[in-house]
Structure formats: structure tokens, C-alpha cells
Design an enzyme around this catalytic site. Structure first.
Site: not given
Ligand SMILES: Cc1cc2nc3c(=O)[nH]c(=O)nc-3n(C[C@H](O)[C@H](O)[C@H](O)COP(=O)(O)O)c2cc1C
Length: 368
Positions: A25, A180
Site C-alpha cells: 500500500t 482486514y
Molecule cells: C509500506 C507497506 C505497505 C504494505 N501494504 C500491504 C498491502 O497492501 N497488502 C498486503 O498484503 N501487505 C502489505 N504489506 C506487507 C508486505 O506485503 C510484506 O508482507 C511485509 O512488508 C513483510 O515483508 P518485508 O519484510 O519483505 O518488507 C505492506 C508493508 C509495507 C512495509
């Protein structure tokens, strides 16, 4: 031999490497939740030959949003903006799925049509914040959905899938993670219903299951995916028997021959590592034995740990969130062992091109 850069089939789709853009997001849609050219540039930058791109949570139904600036697919006016994004991803040789979501109770009355209460499975006090014109504000209390309204939501998701197909998406991921609406139905801390959508695990899974069926009538089961955060607590989620619940849900999903199952590792919830968990974490490793299809793992991965989980067989692909925010060429960086840019949290949610499309590509930064 790198497993991360070996091909894999997802249903009828051929993917050439396994570094996936996680749904993120970023709240940069234009007025009316319409995706604009800035978003198209962002997704184009993060699309690579043979890669898989998953869009940010996209509002499936009017009233299903918790974050002003999130894009939608609840209205025909939103299709063309997505078409431009899909075309840009395809031009780069990537496959692109749209993540459809409904925020449910994680919302605010200012984001609701007519200023009404957000909806959820049951009326239960909860915390969390929404983003409105006034900035980050506490969620407002929700009301419980009537049974026929749940049925209407299932139909609403089908209409959003129709629009996703019209925009040219290769598939749909249903966002059943992170507290959600689908997650609110699954977990019994938020679902106290006594109709056929509440009570037993089977009943709590029904809303998601019916929506999968409806969306699959548009795309086919092999182009529909589900994202779960087993035992996630983000959004004030809890379940009295988290392990059994998610084992049940994953076993049921395994029967459907979906495109993939997307699992968020419990070590990371939403944006921040959560090490003070009260629930038993249910990780990809334990769910793999119940799910023989394609699994995408996400949450706190590095290139090395991504190689490891794929080599172990516990996951087939790995989605990267924060590293992909700041490294539009993440697959190439991981493939070549190039250093990664740091990410700037301040610009994660909303704003301009700054912290969105202005992160450097490695080769570009070397040249300048
Ligand atoms: C800025 C931001 C926005 C995110 N928006 C979503 C989203 O829209 N849908 C979702 O399923 N997860 C969302 N997440 C979770 C990420 O998809 C992911 O699972 C999480 O960042 C962990 O992965 P990472 O350690 O590689 O960042 C968001 C995470 C971040 C940091």
C-alpha cells in the site's frame, strides 16, 4: 545453482524467477481511487522479465477502504488507470496480479459512503488507525454485517474481478491477511456471528471460500490466489486456536488448485517485526505439509534466506516488501550480489514521487 533465479509454473503462467514484488500500500492514487501515471511508473520500474508483480491492496467494493489514497476496482472509472499499469508490466515481460481487499472494521466513517459506520463480522471494540483527510486517525466503531450483506460482498468481489479482467490482469490475489475483512471473518476474536458465516472454522471460512469461487468464475481457479497471515495479530486479530484454524483453512485451499498460496511469516507483521507475540506462530514450514501447490513466502527475507527457504522446499517463491520499495531493480541486485538501497519509512504511505519512483537503479547510480 540459484533456485531464486530458476523458472516455475503458476497454473498456466510461466514465471522465470522467484523474486516477487509483495503487495505494498503506497497511497498515491488520484481522486476517486483512480490509478494514475505516477503509479504506472512505479510498477513499471519494479517489473522485470519473467517476474511476478502483486499490486497493493486494491479496494474491491465502495466502503471497503481504510486508507485514503489507496486505489480501487469498485468502479468502471478505475479500469483504464489499471490498464496502463498492466500494459507497463507486460511490456517489461512481467506477470501481474491485483490484490483485492476490503478493510472491514479497519476503517473510519469519513472513508465510508454517506459517512456511515465501517462494517465487520461483529461489533467488537478494537484499535488500529485509518488514513483520512485528517491524516492518521483511530478507527471508528464498526457495525455487524447482516447475512444478506455478506452475500452482496461476495457478488461485489466478483464485479471487481470482472473489472480486473477487463484491465488485463493475469490473476487476482484475495487479501485475507493482516486483519482486514476476510481475516476478521476467519479469526474468532473478531467473528462472534451465529449465522452460517460464524461459529465453526468451516463457517468462518465460508465468506472467503465463496469469494474464491465467485472470483474464480471470472479468472479460473488457477489464476486466483489467497494471502494469509497465519496467527497474525496486526489489526487486533486473535483466535483461540490459531494453529488449528489455519491448518484447516490451508487444507481447504489445497483442494482448490489455486494459482498460489501467499503466506506471511509470523516473525513480521505489517511493517514492523513483532517479537512479543502472544499466539503460537504458524509458519510456512508447518503449513507446507498441508499444501502441495505453489507457496509464496513473505516477511523479513534477504536474498540468502530466500534461497534457503526455496532450497528447503518450504516455499516456491519469495515476496519482498520493504527492499522492493527502495530497490526497483531488486531481482537484478540479488542476482548479482549488488548492494541494496536503504528504505525511507516516512514516505511509505502517501505523498509524491519522492520515496516512491525516485529510488535509484544500481546501474544508473554507478553510471552517475
Ligand atoms: C509500506 C507497506 C505497505 C504494505 N501494504 C500491504 C498491502 O497492501 N497488502 C498486503 O498484503 N501487505 C502489505 N504489506 C506487507 C508486505 O506485503 C510484506 O508482507 C511485509 O512488508 C513483510 O515483508 P518485508 O519484510 O519483505 O518488507 C505492506 C508493508 C509495507 C512495509
Amino acid at each position: 545453482m540459484s533456485k531464486l533465479f530458476s523458472p516455475v509454473r503458476i497454473g498456466r503462467l510461466q514465471i522465470d524467477h522467484r523474486v516477487v514484488l509483495a503487495p505494498l500500500t503506497r497511497m498515491r492514487a488520484e481522486e476517486g481511487a483512480v490509478p494514475g501515471p505516477l503509479m504506472a511508473e512505479y510498477y513499471s520500474q519494479r517489473s522485470s522479465r519473467g517476474g511476478l508483480v502483486i499490486t497493493e491492496a486494491t479496494i474491491a467494493i465502495d466502503g471497503g477502504n481504510g486508507y485514503l489514497g489507496a486505489p480501487g476496482l469498485y468502479d468502471d472509472s478505475q479500469i483504464d488507470g489499471w490498464k496502463a499499469i498492466v500494459d507497463a508490466a507486460h511490456k517489461k515481460g512481467a506477470t501481474i496480479f491485483v490484490q483485492l481487499y476490503h478493510a472491514g472494521r479497519q476503517s473510519h466513517r469519513d472513508l465510508q459512503p454517506g459517512g456511515g459506520a465501517p462494517v465487520g463480522p461483529s461489533e467488537i471494540a478494537h484499535g488500529g488507525v485509518a488514513y483520512t483527510e485528517k491524516g492518521w486517525v483511530p478507527n471508528t466503531p464498526n457495525r455487524a454485517l447482516r447475512t444478506e450483506e455478506v452475500e452482496d460482498l461476495v457478488s461485489g468481489f466478483k464485479l471487481a474481478a470482472d473489472r480486473a479482467l477487463a484491465a488485463g490482469f493475469d490473476g487476482v490475489e484475495l487479501h485475507a491477511a493482516n486483519g482486514y475483512l476476510f481475516d476478521q471473518f476467519l479469526q474468532d476474536g473478531s467473528n462472534k456471528r451465529t449465522d452460517r458465516y460464524g461459529g465453526s472454522q468451516q463457517n468462518r471460512f465460508r465468506f472467503l471460500n465463496e469469494t474464491i469461487e465467485a472470483v474464480s468464475s471470472v479468472f479460473g481457479y488457477d489464476r486466483v490466489a489467497v494471502r494469509l497471515a497465519p496467527s497474525g495479530s496486526f489489526g487486533d486479530m486473535s483466535d483461540t486456536n490459531s494453529r488449528e484454524l489455519f491448518e484447516y483453512v490451508v487444507s481447504e485451499l489445497a483442494k482448490l488448485d489455486l494459482a498460489y498460496l501467499h503466506l506471511i511469516e509470523p516473525r513480521v507483521l505489517g511493517n514492523d517485526a513483532d517479537l512479543s507475540r502472544s499466539q503460537e506462530p504458524v509458519a510456512t514450514r508447518s503449513l507446507r505439509k498441508l499444501y502441495p501447490g505453489i507457496i509464496i513466502a513473505a516477511g523479513g527475507f534477504t536474498g540468502l534466506s530466500a534461497e534457503e527457504i526455496i532450497a528447503s522446499g518450504d516455499a516456491d517463491l519469495v515476496a519482498f516488501g520493504r527492499h522492493f520499495v527502495s530497490n526497483p531493480d531488486l531481482p537484478e541486485r540479488l542476482r548479482n550480489g549488488w548492494p541494496l538501497n536503504d528504505y525511507d519509512r516516512e514516505s511509505f504511505f502517501g505523498g509524491t514521487a519522492a520515496g516512491y519512483t525516485d529510488y535509484t537503479f544500481f546501474l544508473q547510480s554507478k553510471a552517475s
